[in-house]
Write an enzyme that holds these catalytic residues in place. Sequence first.
Site, PDB file in Angstrom:
ATOM      1  N   ASP A   1       0.743  -1.181  -0.220  1.00  0.00           N
ATOM      2  CA  ASP A   1      -0.143   0.025   0.063  1.00  0.00           C
ATOM      3  C   ASP A   1       1.020   1.144  -0.080  1.00  0.00           C
ATOM      4  O   ASP A   1       0.590   2.255   0.794  1.00  0.00           O
ATOM      5  CB  ASP A   1      -0.965  -0.164   1.319  1.00  0.00           C
ATOM      6  CG  ASP A   1      -1.952   0.932   1.177  1.00  0.00           C
ATOM      7  OD1 ASP A   1      -2.208   1.549   0.111  1.00  0.00           O
ATOM      8  OD2 ASP A   1      -2.636   1.426   2.153  1.00  0.00           O
TER       9      ASP A   1
ATOM     10  N   CYS B   1     -25.442 -13.278  -2.329  1.00  0.00           N
ATOM     11  CA  CYS B   1     -25.427 -12.448  -1.236  1.00  0.00           C
ATOM     12  C   CYS B   1     -25.301 -10.974  -1.635  1.00  0.00           C
ATOM     13  O   CYS B   1     -24.477 -10.534  -2.114  1.00  0.00           O
ATOM     14  CB  CYS B   1     -24.337 -12.854  -0.278  1.00  0.00           C
ATOM     15  SG  CYS B   1     -24.343 -11.759   1.340  1.00  0.00           S
TER      16      CYS B   1
ATOM     17  N   CYS C   1     -14.639   2.675   8.764  1.00  0.00           N
ATOM     18  CA  CYS C   1     -15.676   2.055   8.645  1.00  0.00           C
ATOM     19  C   CYS C   1     -15.635   0.583   8.542  1.00  0.00           C
ATOM     20  O   CYS C   1     -15.111   0.014   7.394  1.00  0.00           O
ATOM     21  CB  CYS C   1     -16.751   2.518   7.774  1.00  0.00           C
ATOM     22  SG  CYS C   1     -18.623   2.006   7.965  1.00  0.00           S
TER      23      CYS C   1
END
Length: 366
Positions: A147, A204, A254
């Site tokens: 990252d 889903c 979140c």
Amino acid sequence: MSSPSTVSLLDQSNLRDWLNEQSKKLGFDGLRITDTHLGDASERLKEWLAEGKHGHMEYMKRHAQLRSDPTLLVPGTVRVICVTMNYLSPTIDFDGEWQRLADPTQAVVSMYARGRDYHKVMRNRLQEFAQIIESKIGTFGYRVFTDSAPLMEVELARKAGLGWRGKHTLLLNRESGSTFFLGEILVDVPLPIDSEEESHCGTCQSCIEVCPTQAITAPYQLDARRCISYLTIENPDVIPIEFRRAIGNRVYGCDDCQLICPWNKFARRTDLPDFAERHGIGQASLLQLWSWTEAEFEKRHEGSAIRRIGYSRWRRNLAVAQGNALADPALTEGDKAPLREALLGALPMADTLVAEHIQWALGSEL
């Protein structure tokens, strides 16, 4: 980069088993290998950027060409060794996380950020891994990433077979759900590549339905500008008013789409002390975190990913969460009074960014 001649003399199967063994010793939970071809993923990235869904993340647009081809980032690269490292602490309980989200006086910090900064942990171990490989096969060309560069990490990991893309766009696998970090070693060694994993999301759509801001606009499509993780971390500006209520008490990131995902019920926990919760950040109240001075923020978040957002964004996020608590009809005046007093006391010394959010928070009761 130049490939070592000794590699051709090694038994590829034995080398692969050895790589797996060494990666486990270093704390990595999965290892797969892929080539550098990203297929139509590059075009999808260009479309996403053209639609402006990256928000303020201009670095993604600036280096879009590099992201599309790892060989442009590191010339000579022919393979990418992709690894995962689980971060879910044994102390984290998903039911408990939902309970904290339902208590507006509590501060909720994303699970991945409660321990040490994964950038440092992963990078150091990847570098050590590369050096161990070098001691085995001789000098070779490589660079490690986590990252930290214009690299399409999730797509490379998907191609390598470390999992499949969930409808929330995160990578999923059977062993760890989505609760892991990704790292890569770009190498000039033509190692055998692995096959891709089939998708197991089926029909889903829980992650889409649970998203507080409807940031997952369709299966496999994320508008970062609506995402609470983006709004509270990457976004350097004011938080748009239309999303403030939905943020609730989430002050850094979140996890809703991960908490709801059925695959995370089976997520393996990590025993690495690096990712253990620090300074009680997973149990802190809004008032406790609001009481920190800038010096305390810097000290307590030393070595943490949270420190990267700086004190002003931290206070901005906390102000929004306190405003949501003040607007909650379920809270008593006894609960609200300390929040109101803390905000009023901070307003005269607040910078422009924080002051705007404090004023909104105090006005939210009207």
